[in-house]
Design an enzyme around this catalytic site. Sequence first.
Site, PDB file in Angstrom:
ATOM      1  CD  GLU A 121      23.836  31.523 -42.913  1.00  0.00           C
ATOM      2  OE1 GLU A 121      23.450  30.822 -41.968  1.00  0.00           O
ATOM      3  OE2 GLU A 121      24.969  31.988 -42.980  1.00  0.00           O
TER       4      GLU A 121
ATOM      5  CG  HIS B   9      26.475  29.294 -40.468  1.00  0.00           C
ATOM      6  ND1 HIS B   9      25.844  30.501 -40.530  1.00  0.00           N
ATOM      7  CD2 HIS B   9      27.298  29.376 -39.397  1.00  0.00           C
ATOM      8  CE1 HIS B   9      26.248  31.275 -39.540  1.00  0.00           C
ATOM      9  NE2 HIS B   9      27.135  30.609 -38.840  1.00  0.00           N
TER      10      HIS B   9
END
Length: 535
Positions: free
Chosen positions: A270, A288
């Site tokens: 990420e 997210h």
Amino acid sequence: MVPLFLLKEGTVYRILVAEPLAEEGLARLTASASVDIKTSISRDELMTIIDNYDALIVRSGTKVDRELLAAGSRLRVVGRAGTGVDNIDVESATRQGIVVVNAPASNSVAVAELAMGLILSLARHIPQAHQHVAEGGWSRAKFMGHEVRGKTLGLIGFGRIGAEVARRAKALEMDVVAYDPVVSIERAQQLGVSLASIDDVLQQSDFVSLHVPLVESTRHLINAQRLTLMKRGAYIINAARGGVIDESALVEAIDSGSIAGAAIDAYEQEPPVNSPLLKHPKVITIPHLGASTIEAQAMTGVDVAEGVLDALAGQSPRYAVNAPYIAPEDLGLLAPYAKLARSLGKLCIGVVDDPIQRYEFVYAGELASSSTSPVRTAILQGLLSGVSEQRITPVNAQVIARERGLRFSELTLPEVENYAGMLELRAYTATGKHVFSGTVLRDTPFVVELDGYWVTFEPSGSLLFTYHRDRPGMIGRVGTLLGAHDVNISSMQVGRIAPREQSLMVLTLDDSVPAEVIAQLMNEAHIQRAVALEL
Ligand code: NAD
């Protein structure tokens, strides 16, 4: 207004908030203590001023290491506004008698609502349809969807978030089936959810939503082989953690048409870079966002503030991360049994595949004559620790077990044959009983029965178990395969029902077992199951 907490010498408790905290949390703190908010403080400045404070509140950006804790001579509590405590040296805090609290439950509803949003988005192609209209299109035929009513939602992980998703899915008239190794059937029934094995959940579900932590046993839990079990036309949703799904296997499964699509909130890396998921027309990707609601942020602030104030007031905080430090030598007889208890719990969860309905803990011989409470807590720690991102400690193990609806009964037997003492963990599933037992010899814990097979080994380090048909050459094949992957065997045992019948091989190893070894073992004729565990 709550009165300010007073120290003996008449000064109020001082709390340093070193990272942003929601207003609601700050309001609780300032009502009861003197609060300094220094959210852009440098490490050097923090080191200099920390000894003025009784409590420190951080998020994930402040390193609360041994050095900082030592400098905080007055510190009594560290609050983490969120779940993970990777940035806090909990061991050092415990040794210094500093309580660590966090806020693991505050974002459950936020994530559950997001998962529902993703399920509906997949069913009705909402993001793709939006994009189509935004680009000037007006075609309805392309976006024919499905109703979720009457469809089966499969939950992998039935903890706080999984349960909130189930409640919401039931309101949409979905059937819900879940897999979770430590949740009781009663808790599932209360929410109208049936429990099944992971393979059954994947086979039955139209939508599969993941709500497990990322721990060793859940890394690539959804791999190429498990994706093939899913219904053709089914969807998968990951609002848990990246790494729980093998992303390349997922893309292949969608491209081959074996599943219809996916919605992803959490990624292996990420932000994701060059991931084939990002531009895939059948994959909904979001950054997210699970915990990103005003309400969840507010609740995190309130939970951590209340935890910090409870700890300062000498009360038990609801979400304590650490336990009071008890030197192992003070535990005397119980220390090795507590270690054994944790290992038996981890072995049970690692080995039993079917949903466990209830447990029985049996304390026999020398163990029956002492207080069994530390051993009980240690079994619960073992059962819960391999399946939770939360740090499971003697302080919170019982609370978390209760939250999960984990059912256990206890039995003490003053007599035991062959050993001075014996600890037995019995796990009952719908189809039978699985027994794990052990003893302590020369202060060292030994497992003596594993899932009904008599074997004797020290439960520590890397372990490999194979369930197989006893045949000449089996041991050699497993040994050769491990050798080829540079895995050194330190001990080996075989327990069997009878010659050439069902057997269990236990290997203790100097090195961890690579995932491809497990996959190759599973392809061997006569091996039904291979399980690697780190204790
Ligand atoms: P929880 O600890 O309450 O529940 C997790 C459940 O997973 C437990 O009941 C556990 O027994 C079960 N489990 C563990 N290993 C399993 C396995 N191999 N198979 C099936 N079940 C297994 O945690 P929670 O608060 O419900 O959180 C669930 C997940 O959501 C965690 O990974 C958490 O990090 C993640 N999360 C994501 C976001 C986001 O922003 N997307 C926000 C918060 C939490």
